[in-house]
Motif scaffolding. Structure first.
Motif, PDB file in Angstrom:
ATOM      1  N   UNK A  74       0.825  -1.215   0.000  1.00 26.20           N
ATOM      2  CA  UNK A  74       0.000   0.000   0.000  1.00 26.20           C
ATOM      3  C   UNK A  74       0.856   1.260   0.000  1.00 26.20           C
ATOM      4  N   UNK A 114       0.948  -2.935   5.060  1.00 25.70           N
ATOM      5  CA  UNK A 114       1.344  -4.135   4.316  1.00 25.70           C
ATOM      6  C   UNK A 114       0.350  -4.455   3.204  1.00 25.70           C
ATOM      7  N   UNK A 148      -3.342  -3.163   1.209  1.00 25.62           N
ATOM      8  CA  UNK A 148      -4.265  -2.039   0.992  1.00 25.62           C
ATOM      9  C   UNK A 148      -5.567  -2.242   1.763  1.00 25.62           C
ATOM     10  N   UNK A 149      -5.865  -3.482   2.126  1.00 29.31           N
ATOM     11  CA  UNK A 149      -7.125  -3.777   2.828  1.00 29.31           C
ATOM     12  C   UNK A 149      -6.913  -3.747   4.344  1.00 29.31           C
ATOM     13  N   UNK A 150      -6.387  -2.652   4.839  1.00 31.85           N
ATOM     14  CA  UNK A 150      -6.024  -2.587   6.264  1.00 31.85           C
ATOM     15  C   UNK A 150      -7.173  -2.083   7.140  1.00 31.85           C
ATOM     16  N   UNK A 151      -8.296  -1.696   6.534  1.00 31.67           N
ATOM     17  CA  UNK A 151      -9.411  -1.158   7.307  1.00 31.67           C
ATOM     18  C   UNK A 151     -10.569  -2.149   7.350  1.00 31.67           C
ATOM     19  N   UNK A 152     -11.090  -2.382   8.553  1.00 33.13           N
ATOM     20  CA  UNK A 152     -12.198  -3.323   8.747  1.00 33.13           C
ATOM     21  C   UNK A 152     -13.519  -2.555   8.771  1.00 33.13           C
TER      22      UNK A 152
END
Lengths: 137, 137
Positions: free
Chosen positions: A107, A112, A114-118
């Motif tokens: 990212x 690490x 790009x999908x780091x947000x829940x």
């Protein structure tokens, strides 16, 4: 653009390459997964040239819809991806890259993945007969 | 359509939901990953309603571009997905679903993953300091 050398991919399935179903813009969705951690790292787009460059170089090449140009992941940031495998989905309009992610991650934020947000989460429902394992990084 | 009950997702990040960047067709790319095996299973598309149904039901809902309708994965085939987590990527135009895949798998061909075909492969380049692990299923 000069890019750091990767290891060219082999065992190309030429018939499968011809079957890739590029859309009206000439693009397919490309999902990138870290081969080591198996984290899904990012989603981008490829045209045929980006796919061919990826196979020929062993580096991940994409096509930027906003900039209208090809780009090689990590050439600016140093966070390069070296490709182990390219897979094609059942209807041919998406590809999956298994990569060795180098540097700080995929990212631009230096996360690490790009999908780091829940957005939301829950317990799921374990499948009968399958081990329950974690979802974390 | 009546669907088999999942477990509704909680801890919704309402601000993050509002930031999801649906495209001109009202869609985002949805990548589905098996939470247990961490295989990437499939790629589909969601509009806002599909995303909200997914959160409310804990089942994976998508929007079919070809049929112009919503569909819940596995309602016809029995190969259902029960959602553990929805993640959003850095620029908000893709979501990642971590799911418990039930039945024979995600693909209509009865393969476990839609990405069952290998286009080309190579050794990659291991990242310094990271363990080298397999890419296989």
């Amino acid at each position: 653009m000069t890019v750091s050398a990767g290891v060219p991919l082999v065992d190309l399935d030429a018939a499968l390459l011809e079957s890739v179903a590029f859309d009206s813009r000439g693009l397919v969705t490309a999902v990138v997964q870290d081969a080591a951690s198996r984290d899904v790292l990012m989603v981008a787009h490829m045209d045929r040239e980006a796919l061919e460059r990826t196979i020929a170089s062993g580096r991940s090449w994409f096509f930027s819809r906003s900039r209208g140009e090809h780009w090689c992941k990590g050439e600016t940031s140093g966070d390069r991806q070296f490709v182990r495998e390219v897979r094609v989905d059942c209807d041919g309009d998406a590809v999956l890259l298994l990569v060795d992610q180098h540097g700080d991650g995929a990212c631009h934020t230096k996360e690490w993945s790009c999908f780091y947000r829940v957005l939301a989460s829950g317990p799921g429902v374990p499948a009968p007969g399958r081990e329950r394992e974690g979802t974390g990084h």
